[in-house]
Design an enzyme around this catalytic site. Structure first.
Site, PDB file in Angstrom:
ATOM      1  N   HIS A  84      -2.154  14.542  -1.466  1.00 16.75           N
ATOM      2  CA  HIS A  84      -2.822  13.254  -1.305  1.00 16.75           C
ATOM      3  C   HIS A  84      -2.080  12.419  -0.275  1.00 16.75           C
ATOM      4  O   HIS A  84      -0.891  12.628  -0.032  1.00 16.75           O
ATOM      5  CB  HIS A  84      -2.826  12.462  -2.628  1.00 16.75           C
ATOM      6  N   HIS A  86      -0.640   8.775   0.138  1.00 17.27           N
ATOM      7  CA  HIS A  86      -0.269   7.636  -0.706  1.00 17.27           C
ATOM      8  C   HIS A  86      -0.091   6.389   0.148  1.00 17.27           C
ATOM      9  O   HIS A  86       0.021   6.463   1.369  1.00 17.27           O
ATOM     10  CB  HIS A  86       0.991   7.971  -1.505  1.00 17.27           C
ATOM     11  N   HIS A 102      -2.378   6.266  -4.575  1.00 10.28           N
ATOM     12  CA  HIS A 102      -3.135   6.869  -3.484  1.00 10.28           C
ATOM     13  C   HIS A 102      -3.608   5.805  -2.495  1.00 10.28           C
ATOM     14  O   HIS A 102      -3.883   4.671  -2.868  1.00 10.28           O
ATOM     15  CB  HIS A 102      -4.363   7.611  -4.022  1.00 10.28           C
ATOM     16  N   HIS A 110     -10.442   7.855  -8.422  1.00 11.62           N
ATOM     17  CA  HIS A 110     -10.002   9.121  -7.833  1.00 11.62           C
ATOM     18  C   HIS A 110     -11.021  10.239  -8.041  1.00 11.62           C
ATOM     19  O   HIS A 110     -11.641  10.323  -9.091  1.00 11.62           O
ATOM     20  CB  HIS A 110      -8.674   9.558  -8.467  1.00 11.62           C
ATOM     21  N   HIS A 119     -10.921   8.208  -3.490  1.00  9.90           N
ATOM     22  CA  HIS A 119      -9.965   7.482  -2.656  1.00  9.90           C
ATOM     23  C   HIS A 119     -10.011   8.009  -1.224  1.00  9.90           C
ATOM     24  O   HIS A 119     -10.228   9.197  -1.006  1.00  9.90           O
ATOM     25  CB  HIS A 119      -8.532   7.700  -3.163  1.00  9.90           C
ATOM     26  N   ASP A 122      -7.640  10.939  -0.934  1.00  8.32           N
ATOM     27  CA  ASP A 122      -7.867  12.190  -1.656  1.00  8.32           C
ATOM     28  C   ASP A 122      -8.102  13.310  -0.648  1.00  8.32           C
ATOM     29  O   ASP A 122      -8.854  13.144   0.325  1.00  8.32           O
ATOM     30  CB  ASP A 122      -9.089  12.075  -2.578  1.00  8.32           C
ATOM     31  N   HIS A 163       1.777  17.531  -5.035  1.00  8.61           N
ATOM     32  CA  HIS A 163       2.017  17.481  -6.480  1.00  8.61           C
ATOM     33  C   HIS A 163       2.245  18.877  -7.051  1.00  8.61           C
ATOM     34  O   HIS A 163       1.925  19.878  -6.416  1.00  8.61           O
ATOM     35  CB  HIS A 163       0.812  16.832  -7.170  1.00  8.61           C
ATOM     36  N   ARG A 180       5.192  14.593  -8.543  1.00  7.03           N
ATOM     37  CA  ARG A 180       5.243  14.663  -7.077  1.00  7.03           C
ATOM     38  C   ARG A 180       6.428  15.557  -6.708  1.00  7.03           C
ATOM     39  O   ARG A 180       7.553  15.274  -7.100  1.00  7.03           O
ATOM     40  CB  ARG A 180       5.405  13.261  -6.501  1.00  7.03           C
TER      41      ARG A 180
END
Length: 188
Positions: A84, A86, A102, A110, A119, A122, A163, A180
């Protein structure tokens, strides 16, 4: 008159076929070749693991389709992983929570399969090989490297975060993707 009727019939048929194909997979794909936009210098991102060691690099470039992310990394646990963008250009190990949530300038939920989502940050899942490496290109269609509301290079930058698990594409706020495990800052 017959030609116009035939043309309209063909146009309606083509529209229906394209609409059906559009719903087959709601997950944006990064397989198409993105066309670079001239005059924009790619942004280089060092990817760090939870110990703060560099394990890879990403190159982000502005294209007509969005921001193309070319990612190469190694020394990772094999399997399908969420990735993702962030909201903050901070990657403080070991948990990388400094990167914030995010990237979500549209204030949505999400997930590509979430009716209230998704998002702007994403991205489709990536696969880490059995050798612990990844070499992938992804296009993020809802962000930019240019100035504006959806810019990854805003005042506090942004971060690319990997992740520990796959994104389920529907659970808010992060797709049940787990901890993460890698992070890289996206800044000017």
């Amino acid at each position: 008159m017959k030609k116009i009727g035939l043309f309209l019939t063909f146009a309606v048929f083509a529209f229906i076929i394209s609409a059906c194909n559009a719903n087959k997979d709601s997950t944006p794909q990064g397989d198409e070749e993105a066309v670079p936009v001239s005059g924009h210098t790619p942004v280089s991102v060092n990817v760090l693991n939870t110990e703060g060691a560099k394990i890879g690099k990403a190159s982000l470039s502005e294209t007509k389709e969005g921001v193309k992310i070319d990612l190469k990394a190694e020394e990772m646990e094999p399997g399908i992983k969420a990735i993702h963008i962030h909201e903050t250009a901070k990657c403080d190990p070991p948990d990388f929570k400094s990167a914030g949530a995010h990237f979500n300038p549209g204030h949505r939920e999400h997930g590509f399969e979430n009716p209230k989502g998704f998002h702007a940050g994403d991205l489709p899942n990536i696969e880490i090989s059995d050798k612990g490496t990844v070499n992938v290109s992804i296009v993020a269609p809802n962000v930019t490297l240019q100035q504006g509301e959806k810019s990854l290079l805003d005042e506090d930058g942004s971060a690319l975060v990997i992740h520990e698990k796959a994104d389920d594409y529907k659970t808010d706020p992060a797709g049940n993707a787990g901890d993460r495990i890698a992070c890289g800052t996206i800044g000017k």
